[in-house]
Design a protein around this motif. Structure first.
Motif, PDB file in Angstrom:
ATOM      1  N   TRP A   1      43.997 -35.572 -48.416  1.00 50.09           N
ATOM      2  CA  TRP A   1      44.419 -34.176 -48.364  1.00 50.09           C
ATOM      3  C   TRP A   1      44.963 -33.760 -46.990  1.00 50.09           C
ATOM      4  O   TRP A   1      44.987 -32.591 -46.660  1.00 50.09           O
ATOM      5  CB  TRP A   1      43.297 -33.247 -48.813  1.00 50.09           C
ATOM      6  CG  TRP A   1      42.723 -33.648 -50.136  1.00 50.09           C
ATOM      7  CD1 TRP A   1      43.401 -33.855 -51.301  1.00 50.09           C
ATOM      8  CD2 TRP A   1      41.345 -33.924 -50.429  1.00 50.09           C
ATOM      9  NE1 TRP A   1      42.537 -34.231 -52.299  1.00 50.09           N
ATOM     10  CE2 TRP A   1      41.260 -34.281 -51.799  1.00 50.09           C
ATOM     11  CE3 TRP A   1      40.177 -33.890 -49.685  1.00 50.09           C
ATOM     12  CZ2 TRP A   1      40.072 -34.601 -52.418  1.00 50.09           C
ATOM     13  CZ3 TRP A   1      38.987 -34.221 -50.304  1.00 50.09           C
ATOM     14  CH2 TRP A   1      38.937 -34.570 -51.657  1.00 50.09           C
ATOM     15  N   LYS A   2      45.368 -34.748 -46.193  1.00 46.01           N
ATOM     16  CA  LYS A   2      45.902 -34.499 -44.846  1.00 46.01           C
ATOM     17  C   LYS A   2      44.900 -33.784 -43.948  1.00 46.01           C
ATOM     18  O   LYS A   2      45.266 -32.942 -43.120  1.00 46.01           O
ATOM     19  CB  LYS A   2      47.226 -33.743 -44.921  1.00 46.01           C
ATOM     20  CG  LYS A   2      48.317 -34.566 -45.582  1.00 46.01           C
ATOM     21  CD  LYS A   2      49.669 -33.913 -45.459  1.00 46.01           C
ATOM     22  CE  LYS A   2      50.706 -34.809 -46.139  1.00 46.01           C
ATOM     23  NZ  LYS A   2      52.024 -34.202 -46.157  1.00 46.01           N
ATOM     24  N   CYS A   3      43.621 -34.127 -44.127  1.00 46.03           N
ATOM     25  CA  CYS A   3      42.596 -33.596 -43.226  1.00 46.03           C
ATOM     26  C   CYS A   3      42.774 -34.223 -41.853  1.00 46.03           C
ATOM     27  O   CYS A   3      43.112 -35.397 -41.733  1.00 46.03           O
ATOM     28  CB  CYS A   3      41.198 -33.909 -43.768  1.00 46.03           C
ATOM     29  SG  CYS A   3      40.746 -32.923 -45.198  1.00 46.03           S
ATOM     30  N   ASP A   4      42.513 -33.447 -40.829  1.00 49.62           N
ATOM     31  CA  ASP A   4      42.683 -33.890 -39.447  1.00 49.62           C
ATOM     32  C   ASP A   4      41.520 -34.791 -39.016  1.00 49.62           C
ATOM     33  O   ASP A   4      40.357 -34.375 -39.076  1.00 49.62           O
ATOM     34  CB  ASP A   4      42.775 -32.664 -38.535  1.00 49.62           C
ATOM     35  CG  ASP A   4      42.927 -33.038 -37.094  1.00 49.62           C
ATOM     36  OD1 ASP A   4      44.012 -33.543 -36.732  1.00 49.62           O
ATOM     37  OD2 ASP A   4      41.963 -32.841 -36.325  1.00 49.62           O
ATOM     38  N   ASN A   5      41.854 -36.017 -38.569  1.00 48.34           N
ATOM     39  CA  ASN A   5      40.817 -36.979 -38.190  1.00 48.34           C
ATOM     40  C   ASN A   5      40.004 -36.540 -36.976  1.00 48.34           C
ATOM     41  O   ASN A   5      38.787 -36.757 -36.932  1.00 48.34           O
ATOM     42  CB  ASN A   5      41.434 -38.355 -37.927  1.00 48.34           C
ATOM     43  CG  ASN A   5      41.635 -39.107 -39.213  1.00 48.34           C
ATOM     44  OD1 ASN A   5      42.506 -38.760 -39.999  1.00 48.34           O
ATOM     45  ND2 ASN A   5      40.819 -40.109 -39.452  1.00 48.34           N
ATOM     46  N   LYS A   6      40.653 -35.955 -35.995  1.00 46.55           N
ATOM     47  CA  LYS A   6      39.931 -35.530 -34.792  1.00 46.55           C
ATOM     48  C   LYS A   6      38.907 -34.444 -35.140  1.00 46.55           C
ATOM     49  O   LYS A   6      37.756 -34.499 -34.703  1.00 46.55           O
ATOM     50  CB  LYS A   6      40.927 -35.018 -33.742  1.00 46.55           C
ATOM     51  CG  LYS A   6      40.307 -34.707 -32.420  1.00 46.55           C
ATOM     52  CD  LYS A   6      41.373 -34.344 -31.399  1.00 46.55           C
ATOM     53  CE  LYS A   6      40.730 -34.008 -30.064  1.00 46.55           C
ATOM     54  NZ  LYS A   6      41.736 -33.593 -29.077  1.00 46.55           N
ATOM     55  N   THR A   7      39.329 -33.484 -35.952  1.00 48.41           N
ATOM     56  CA  THR A   7      38.401 -32.438 -36.406  1.00 48.41           C
ATOM     57  C   THR A   7      37.282 -33.059 -37.225  1.00 48.41           C
ATOM     58  O   THR A   7      36.107 -32.728 -37.045  1.00 48.41           O
ATOM     59  CB  THR A   7      39.144 -31.381 -37.244  1.00 48.41           C
ATOM     60  OG1 THR A   7      40.176 -30.803 -36.444  1.00 48.41           O
ATOM     61  CG2 THR A   7      38.209 -30.305 -37.753  1.00 48.41           C
ATOM     62  N   ALA A   8      37.639 -33.967 -38.119  1.00 52.22           N
ATOM     63  CA  ALA A   8      36.636 -34.614 -38.972  1.00 52.22           C
ATOM     64  C   ALA A   8      35.608 -35.372 -38.136  1.00 52.22           C
ATOM     65  O   ALA A   8      34.401 -35.251 -38.370  1.00 52.22           O
ATOM     66  CB  ALA A   8      37.316 -35.556 -39.955  1.00 52.22           C
ATOM     67  N   ASP A   9      36.051 -36.143 -37.156  1.00 54.57           N
ATOM     68  CA  ASP A   9      35.117 -36.923 -36.351  1.00 54.57           C
ATOM     69  C   ASP A   9      34.169 -36.011 -35.571  1.00 54.57           C
ATOM     70  O   ASP A   9      32.972 -36.265 -35.493  1.00 54.57           O
ATOM     71  CB  ASP A   9      35.880 -37.848 -35.408  1.00 54.57           C
ATOM     72  CG  ASP A   9      35.032 -39.002 -34.920  1.00 54.57           C
ATOM     73  OD1 ASP A   9      34.310 -39.615 -35.741  1.00 54.57           O
ATOM     74  OD2 ASP A   9      35.070 -39.288 -33.703  1.00 54.57           O
ATOM     75  N   ARG A  10      34.713 -34.924 -35.030  1.00 53.53           N
ATOM     76  CA  ARG A  10      33.876 -33.975 -34.277  1.00 53.53           C
ATOM     77  C   ARG A  10      32.838 -33.319 -35.190  1.00 53.53           C
ATOM     78  O   ARG A  10      31.657 -33.264 -34.864  1.00 53.53           O
ATOM     79  CB  ARG A  10      34.763 -32.920 -33.622  1.00 53.53           C
ATOM     80  CG  ARG A  10      34.012 -31.882 -32.816  1.00 53.53           C
ATOM     81  CD  ARG A  10      34.952 -30.923 -32.097  1.00 53.53           C
ATOM     82  NE  ARG A  10      36.063 -30.453 -32.897  1.00 53.53           N
ATOM     83  CZ  ARG A  10      36.011 -29.419 -33.748  1.00 53.53           C
ATOM     84  NH1 ARG A  10      34.883 -28.772 -33.921  1.00 53.53           N
ATOM     85  NH2 ARG A  10      37.082 -29.058 -34.429  1.00 53.53           N
ATOM     86  N   ILE A  11      33.273 -32.840 -36.366  1.00 58.70           N
ATOM     87  CA  ILE A  11      32.370 -32.144 -37.286  1.00 58.70           C
ATOM     88  C   ILE A  11      31.340 -33.109 -37.887  1.00 58.70           C
ATOM     89  O   ILE A  11      30.153 -32.810 -37.962  1.00 58.70           O
ATOM     90  CB  ILE A  11      33.169 -31.460 -38.421  1.00 58.70           C
ATOM     91  CG1 ILE A  11      34.087 -30.368 -37.868  1.00 58.70           C
ATOM     92  CG2 ILE A  11      32.254 -30.928 -39.511  1.00 58.70           C
ATOM     93  CD1 ILE A  11      33.404 -29.178 -37.273  1.00 58.70           C
TER      94      ILE A  11
END
Length: 165
Positions: A36-46
């Motif tokens: 779904w084009k989720c952002d990897n940097k945001t995902a890794d942080r969260i």
């Protein structure tokens, strides 16, 4: 005072699930190619370096999530996988229509799952309401309402690609 038990099908977890590991609270970083084009940097942080915060309210509306899942139904549900491990965490909709799942999610700002949509083999609720995977991925929080347990989950936490068959 934090809540230590929840009604319904909830499987409680121990705080030790979220102990420090090789990559924050998880053994691995998030997958490189999230759905779904989720952002990897945001995902890794969260997912791995966070215990209390979330992607911004409505984040899922700015992704391809709604566009790519519009045909979901109880007969053709969407499966949500741990962004770190790829393990199945949620399946929706179960016991309601896709439209009702989306409306509830939009109303609260995050994908909102009910007990019957939860794969309890891989999901735990910690005292205080934090929803986590058994492998230490921060997912979101359980915020019960008049209908029962409601898991408000970060889309970036459940956006892994389906396992290869």
């Amino acid at each position: 005072m934090s809540k230590t038990n929840y009604a319904g099908l909830t499987v409680m977890g121990e705080e030790s699930i979220m102990s420090k590991k090789e990559h924050g609270t998880s053994a691995t970083p998030v997958q490189a190619n999230l759905r779904w084009k989720c952002d990897n940097k945001t995902a890794d942080r969260i997912c791995n370096f966070n215990r209390h915060f979330a992607e911004h309210s409505g984040y899922f509306r700015g992704t391809e999530f709604l566009k790519e899942t519009y045909s979901a139904s109880p007969e053709n549900p969407v499966k949500f996988y741990d962004s770190n491990t790829g393990k199945l965490l949620y399946t929706a909709p179960v016991g309601r229509s896709w439209d009702k799942f989306v409306r509830e999610s939009e109303s609260h700002g995050w994908p909102s799952f009910r007990d019957q949509e939860t794969n309890w083999e891989n999901v735990r609720i910690l005292p205080g309401g934090e929803a986590v995977s058994v492998d230490g991925t921060h997912l979101g929080h359980n915020l019960p309402d008049g209908k029962g347990n409601r898991h408000c989950i970060n889309l970036v936490s459940v956006a892994a690609q389906p396992p290869q068959e």
